[in-house]
Scaffold this active site. Structure first.
Site, short mmCIF file in Angstrom:
data_model
loop_
_atom_site.label_atom_id
_atom_site.label_comp_id
_atom_site.label_asym_id
_atom_site.label_seq_id
_atom_site.Cartn_x
_atom_site.Cartn_y
_atom_site.Cartn_z
N LYS A 133 42.82 22.28 24.69
CA LYS A 133 41.84 23.26 24.21
C LYS A 133 42.42 24.66 24.38
O LYS A 133 42.60 25.14 25.49
CB LYS A 133 40.53 23.18 24.98
CG LYS A 133 39.42 24.00 24.28
CD LYS A 133 38.27 24.36 25.19
CE LYS A 133 38.48 25.68 25.89
NZ LYS A 133 38.49 26.86 24.97
N GLY A 169 35.31 23.22 26.66
CA GLY A 169 36.07 23.12 27.90
C GLY A 169 35.40 22.26 28.94
O GLY A 169 36.03 21.40 29.57
N GLU A 207 46.21 26.92 37.64
CA GLU A 207 46.97 28.14 37.89
C GLU A 207 46.01 29.28 37.62
O GLU A 207 45.56 29.46 36.48
CB GLU A 207 48.21 28.20 37.00
CG GLU A 207 49.17 29.31 37.39
CD GLU A 207 49.06 30.52 36.47
OE1 GLU A 207 48.40 31.49 36.88
OE2 GLU A 207 49.61 30.49 35.37
N CYS A 246 49.06 36.97 34.86
CA CYS A 246 48.45 36.56 36.13
C CYS A 246 49.25 37.07 37.33
O CYS A 246 48.70 37.24 38.42
CB CYS A 246 48.30 35.05 36.18
SG CYS A 246 49.78 34.15 35.69
N GLU A 347 41.14 41.20 40.44
CA GLU A 347 42.05 41.11 39.30
C GLU A 347 41.47 41.83 38.09
O GLU A 347 40.36 41.52 37.65
CB GLU A 347 42.32 39.64 38.95
CG GLU A 347 43.38 39.47 37.88
CD GLU A 347 43.70 38.01 37.60
OE1 GLU A 347 44.89 37.68 37.48
OE2 GLU A 347 42.75 37.21 37.50
#
Length: 451
Positions: A133, A169, A207, A246, A347
């Site tokens: 996906k 998802g 991850e 990331c 982040e």
């Protein structure tokens, strides 16, 4: 300088179709519920194609196609050798690595092609079939890739279902027909993926996010040479890929003894980054991936100002004019502050770096590790012992020493702490897509004598 023609215009190297379907069982398949969504270009903020909007029914169809062809593909690739151990004169333990079956993979929007390859390669090499996906922001590049490689794989081995997280998802991660789920994305969603997979007790690799420290020790400034220039470049790499990485070096830690001088030079170096049309080969900083991401970045810039962080560079949306005026551009932004601030702890996923100083080695490591994350880190030093010790003491899965943002095949990539589970881009990745069978064989013809 070369400025490539935009797709759909005269001289373009690639033409996008007006509509893309799912890729299931080796064929392009319309969505079960007949819905589509627009794919928006971040270059100019305008739609350029539409993509099938998947649901649980599409995931189920893709899983069925993958199951049908899994055994065939598994028999084709056998690059590994098993092992055996002679336990005594009559008993031997054989170990075989076998594929898991059908695996689900959910990839992010920041490096769609690269992330797809990182996940597909070990999964297919290990003999699995895949239901992939793509992120809803960037599905089209994956679908163009599938057009190029579809005839290389047996039908059903690779299946692509487009759609949004809750609609496609979640059904994929929750499906009892897949034997593993792999996900790359932000940490909050990663937790949900792990929860969905746990209901079926299947292995999961994730991850996730990062808030990577980039440490500059005082020896870097001993000389103004090419290495010093390399370290300045390493600082400015927070703007690489518009900061949508990331492992973005979004926390810069500079030793106090060189802080003012190095930071001044780093600001000047960052000013040299050319921002512009992503189709221009001279452009170094392009557009953010979506309007949602643009708004998130701008909101964090406001948060930084409200927290009392000092804005040293950038801090605004950029209007490039003409057809690019509605594109999603943010100027590379440098803040000075303290590690407790949200700019340092959360982040942002944009071209924003938060800078602070440290006194000595212990202070540097303490600040570096004061984060929920542990995906990447950078260390810059002319002292080999110092660089080695720092690399070992930092709690991160990837530590770059005197370089940054290199991702060579063979170098294991993955996180500590809340940055994820598992490793990619290395032979260890094969282990995540296989299960070990032990065949324990007795060559003795004598009974045990118990009964």
């Amino acid at each position: 300088m070369t400025v490539y023609a935009a797709p759909g215009t005269t001289g373009a190297l690639i033409e996008f179709k007006p509509r893309y379907e799912h890729f299931i069982g080796g064929e392009w398949v319309k969505p079960a519920e007949g819905a589509y969504f627009e794919n928006i270009s971040p270059v100019n903020g305008k739609p350029f194609t539409e993509v099938a909007r998947g649901t649980a029914a599409d995931i189920d169809a893709a899983s069925s196609a993958a199951c049908d062809h899994f055994r065939y593909f598994a028999s084709l690739i056998r690059a590994q050798e098993g092992s055996f151990t002679q336990l005594d004169e009559d008993t031997v333990a054989y170990h075989f690595q076998e594929p898991l079956g059908v695996v689900g993979q959910i990839i992010p929007w920041n490096f769609p092609l690269l992330m797809a390859v990182w996940k597909l390669a070990p999964a297919l090499a290990a003999g699995n079939a895949v239901v992939l996906k793509p992120a809803e922001q960037t599905p089209t590049s994956i679908l163009v890739l599938v057009e190029l490689i579809a005839d290389l794989l047996p039908a059903g081995v690779l299946n692509v279902v487009n759609g949004f997280g809750v609609e496609a998802g979640k059904p994929l991660a929750s499906s009892n027909r897949i034997r593993k789920i792999a996900f790359t994305g932000e940490t909050t969603t990663g937790r949900l993926i792990l929860q969905y997979a746990s209901n079926n007790i299947i292995p999961s690799t994730v991850e996730l996010g990062g808030k990577s420290p980039n440490i500059v020790f005082e020896s870097v400034a001993d000389r103004r040479d090419s290495f010093y220039d390399k370290a300045l470049e390493g600082f400015s790499l927070f703007a690489f890929n518009q900061g949508e990485v990331c492992t973005c070096p979004s926390r810069s830690l500079i030793q106090k003894s060189i802080y003012d001088t190095f930071l001044d030079d780093a600001i000047e170096r960052t000013k040299l980054a050319k921002q512009g049309n992503p189709l221009d080969t001279e452009t170094q900083v392009g557009a953010q991936a979506s309007n949602d991401q643009l708004e998130k970045i701008l909101s964090y810039i406001d948060i930084g100002k409200q927290e009392g962080a000092k804005l040293l560079l950038g801090g605004e949306r950029v209007d490039l004019g003409g057809d690019l005026s509605e594109g999603y551009y943010v100027a590379p932004t440098i803040f000075e502050g303290q590690n407790r601030m949200r700019l340092f702890q959360e982040e942002i996923f944009g071209p924003v770096v938060a800078v602070t100083s440290f006194r000595d080695y212990d202070d540097a490591i303490s600040i570096a590790n004061d984060t929920l994350y542990g995906l990447g880190a950078g260390v810059w030093s002319r002292n080999g012992n110092e660089a080695y010790r720092a690399g070992r003491d930092i709690q991160a899965g990837r530590v770059w020493v005197n370089n940054y943002h290199a991702y060579p095949a063979g170098a294991a990539f993955g996180g500590y702490k809340s940055s994820g589970i598992g490793r990619e881009n290395n032979k260890q990745a094969l282990d995540h897509y296989q299960q070990t069978k032990n065949l324990l064989v007795s060559y003795s013809e004598n009974p045990l004598g118990f009964f």
